[in-house]
Scaffold this motif. Structure first.
Motif, mmCIF file in Angstrom:
data_model
loop_
_atom_site.group_PDB
_atom_site.id
_atom_site.type_symbol
_atom_site.label_atom_id
_atom_site.label_comp_id
_atom_site.label_asym_id
_atom_site.label_seq_id
_atom_site.Cartn_x
_atom_site.Cartn_y
_atom_site.Cartn_z
ATOM 1 N N MET A 189 0.844 -1.193 0.000
ATOM 2 C CA MET A 189 0.000 0.000 0.000
ATOM 3 C C MET A 189 0.882 1.247 0.000
ATOM 4 S SD MET A 189 -2.778 1.147 2.826
ATOM 5 C CE MET A 189 -4.284 1.759 2.162
ATOM 6 N N THR A 190 0.546 2.208 -0.813
ATOM 7 C CA THR A 190 1.290 3.452 -0.891
ATOM 8 C C THR A 190 0.883 4.372 0.248
ATOM 9 O OG1 THR A 190 1.437 3.280 -3.279
ATOM 10 C CG2 THR A 190 1.751 5.454 -2.346
ATOM 11 N N HIS A 191 1.851 4.893 0.929
ATOM 12 C CA HIS A 191 1.573 5.788 2.045
ATOM 13 C C HIS A 191 2.141 7.191 1.840
ATOM 14 C CE1 HIS A 191 -0.019 2.551 4.461
ATOM 15 N NE2 HIS A 191 1.026 1.831 4.102
ATOM 16 N N ARG A 192 3.143 7.328 0.977
ATOM 17 C CA ARG A 192 3.792 8.628 0.768
ATOM 18 C C ARG A 192 3.687 9.013 -0.706
ATOM 19 N NH1 ARG A 192 9.293 6.700 3.262
ATOM 20 N NH2 ARG A 192 8.686 5.116 1.787
ATOM 21 N N ILE A 193 2.994 10.124 -0.965
ATOM 22 C CA ILE A 193 2.690 10.535 -2.333
ATOM 23 C C ILE A 193 3.180 11.956 -2.566
ATOM 24 C CG2 ILE A 193 0.845 10.955 -4.003
ATOM 25 C CD1 ILE A 193 -0.797 8.860 -2.398
ATOM 26 N N LEU A 194 3.877 12.149 -3.685
ATOM 27 C CA LEU A 194 4.340 13.473 -4.101
ATOM 28 C C LEU A 194 3.692 13.818 -5.432
ATOM 29 C CD1 LEU A 194 6.323 15.893 -3.688
ATOM 30 C CD2 LEU A 194 7.961 14.597 -5.084
ATOM 31 N N PHE A 195 3.049 14.986 -5.491
ATOM 32 C CA PHE A 195 2.479 15.494 -6.732
ATOM 33 C C PHE A 195 3.460 16.476 -7.358
ATOM 34 C CE2 PHE A 195 -1.324 14.428 -4.240
ATOM 35 C CZ PHE A 195 -1.975 13.618 -5.152
ATOM 36 N N VAL A 196 3.616 16.405 -8.680
ATOM 37 C CA VAL A 196 4.583 17.263 -9.359
ATOM 38 C C VAL A 196 3.969 17.915 -10.593
ATOM 39 C CG1 VAL A 196 6.822 17.338 -10.549
ATOM 40 C CG2 VAL A 196 6.529 15.871 -8.544
ATOM 41 N N CYS A 197 4.163 19.232 -10.686
ATOM 42 C CA CYS A 197 3.827 19.974 -11.899
ATOM 43 C C CYS A 197 5.031 20.828 -12.258
ATOM 44 C CB CYS A 197 2.552 20.791 -11.732
ATOM 45 S SG CYS A 197 2.631 22.167 -10.559
ATOM 46 N N LEU A 198 4.834 21.825 -13.065
ATOM 47 C CA LEU A 198 5.950 22.637 -13.545
ATOM 48 C C LEU A 198 6.481 23.596 -12.471
ATOM 49 C CD1 LEU A 198 7.717 23.287 -16.001
ATOM 50 C CD2 LEU A 198 5.982 24.938 -16.705
ATOM 51 N N GLY A 199 5.623 24.447 -11.934
ATOM 52 C CA GLY A 199 6.089 25.482 -11.008
ATOM 53 C C GLY A 199 5.668 25.296 -9.570
ATOM 54 N N ASN A 200 4.812 24.313 -9.296
ATOM 55 C CA ASN A 200 4.312 24.026 -7.956
ATOM 56 C C ASN A 200 3.520 25.195 -7.370
ATOM 57 O OD1 ASN A 200 5.647 23.192 -4.700
ATOM 58 N ND2 ASN A 200 3.933 22.248 -5.708
ATOM 59 N N ILE A 201 2.718 25.860 -8.228
ATOM 60 C CA ILE A 201 1.859 26.938 -7.717
ATOM 61 C C ILE A 201 0.385 26.762 -8.109
ATOM 62 C CG2 ILE A 201 3.682 28.659 -7.492
ATOM 63 C CD1 ILE A 201 2.543 29.918 -10.135
ATOM 64 N N ALA B 130 -11.833 10.299 4.640
ATOM 65 C CA ALA B 130 -11.984 8.850 4.473
ATOM 66 C C ALA B 130 -11.249 8.062 5.556
ATOM 67 C CB ALA B 130 -11.469 8.438 3.093
ATOM 68 N N GLY B 131 -10.499 8.765 6.395
ATOM 69 C CA GLY B 131 -9.746 8.089 7.447
ATOM 70 C C GLY B 131 -8.518 7.352 6.929
ATOM 71 N N VAL B 132 -7.990 7.777 5.800
ATOM 72 C CA VAL B 132 -6.806 7.162 5.206
ATOM 73 C C VAL B 132 -5.584 7.992 5.591
ATOM 74 C CG1 VAL B 132 -5.689 6.480 3.041
ATOM 75 C CG2 VAL B 132 -8.174 6.289 3.276
ATOM 76 N N ASP B 133 -4.606 7.337 6.196
ATOM 77 C CA ASP B 133 -3.397 8.019 6.659
ATOM 78 C C ASP B 133 -2.351 8.040 5.546
ATOM 79 O OD1 ASP B 133 -1.574 9.284 8.349
ATOM 80 O OD2 ASP B 133 -0.821 7.368 9.118
ATOM 81 N N LEU B 134 -2.084 9.216 5.007
ATOM 82 C CA LEU B 134 -1.107 9.384 3.931
ATOM 83 C C LEU B 134 -0.159 10.526 4.264
ATOM 84 C CD1 LEU B 134 -3.498 9.339 0.819
ATOM 85 C CD2 LEU B 134 -2.105 7.437 1.672
ATOM 86 N N THR B 135 1.048 10.447 3.752
ATOM 87 C CA THR B 135 1.970 11.584 3.739
ATOM 88 C C THR B 135 1.887 12.145 2.331
ATOM 89 O OG1 THR B 135 3.422 10.577 5.362
ATOM 90 C CG2 THR B 135 4.378 12.299 3.967
ATOM 91 N N ILE B 136 1.546 13.414 2.217
ATOM 92 C CA ILE B 136 1.304 14.024 0.907
ATOM 93 C C ILE B 136 2.098 15.311 0.808
ATOM 94 C CG2 ILE B 136 -0.442 14.891 -0.689
ATOM 95 C CD1 ILE B 136 -2.510 13.362 1.169
ATOM 96 N N ASP B 137 2.733 15.528 -0.337
ATOM 97 C CA ASP B 137 3.508 16.740 -0.579
ATOM 98 C C ASP B 137 3.391 17.078 -2.061
ATOM 99 O OD1 ASP B 137 5.191 18.914 -0.131
ATOM 100 O OD2 ASP B 137 6.976 17.711 0.272
#
Length: 148
Positions: free
Chosen positions: A1-13, A30-37
């Protein structure tokens, strides 16, 4: 199961901080424990908050992006995260080019988790369609949560 997710775009704005804020809110409900950045492939906006019109559109839907600050993707992210999700194929190519061969993170397009038929999240900084981008981000975040 994935717990740490990073979203990426061009400028991060615009796209990636919105995806961070949306998934963070949906996961909490949803009560799902994730690390998100989130991060950008470029360095133009490091330390800046998300783009004002993007924040306003997100705020109108109940998402607060005001505490987020742009940063650039770093090599360490490829080991710090389980899943790195690019907003479009250009971002994905940039990530693949900088990914160390031994890195643990899986790279995918964010839109791999939607059944809308979209192959990328259009950049509202250029299209000016902040609501359309948020709608796609919300739908795709729900698809991502279902697959986790």
């Amino acid at each position: 199961m994935t717990h740490r997710i990073l979203f990426v775009c061009l400028g991060n704005i615009c796209r990636s901080p919105s995806a961070e804020g949306v998934l963070r809110a949906k996961a909490a409900r949803a009560g799902v424990d994730l690390t998100i950045d989130s991060a950008g492939t470029g360095d133009w906006h490091i330390g800046k908050p998300p783009y004002g019109p993007m924040q306003a559109a997100a705020r109108a839907r109940g998402y607060d992006l005001s505490g987020l600050r742009a940063r650039q993707v770093a090599v360490r992210d490829f080991d710090a995260f389980d899943l790195i999700l690019a907003m479009d194929s250009e971002n994905l190519r940039d990530l693949e080019a900088m990914r160390p061969p031994e890195a643990r993170a899986r790279l995918r397009l964010f839109t791999d988790y939607t059944d809308t038929g979209a192959d990328h999240v259009p950049d509202p900084y250029f299209t000016r369609d902040f609501d359309g981008a948020l709608t796609l981000i919300e739908e795709t975040a729900e698809g991502l949560l279902r697959q986790l």
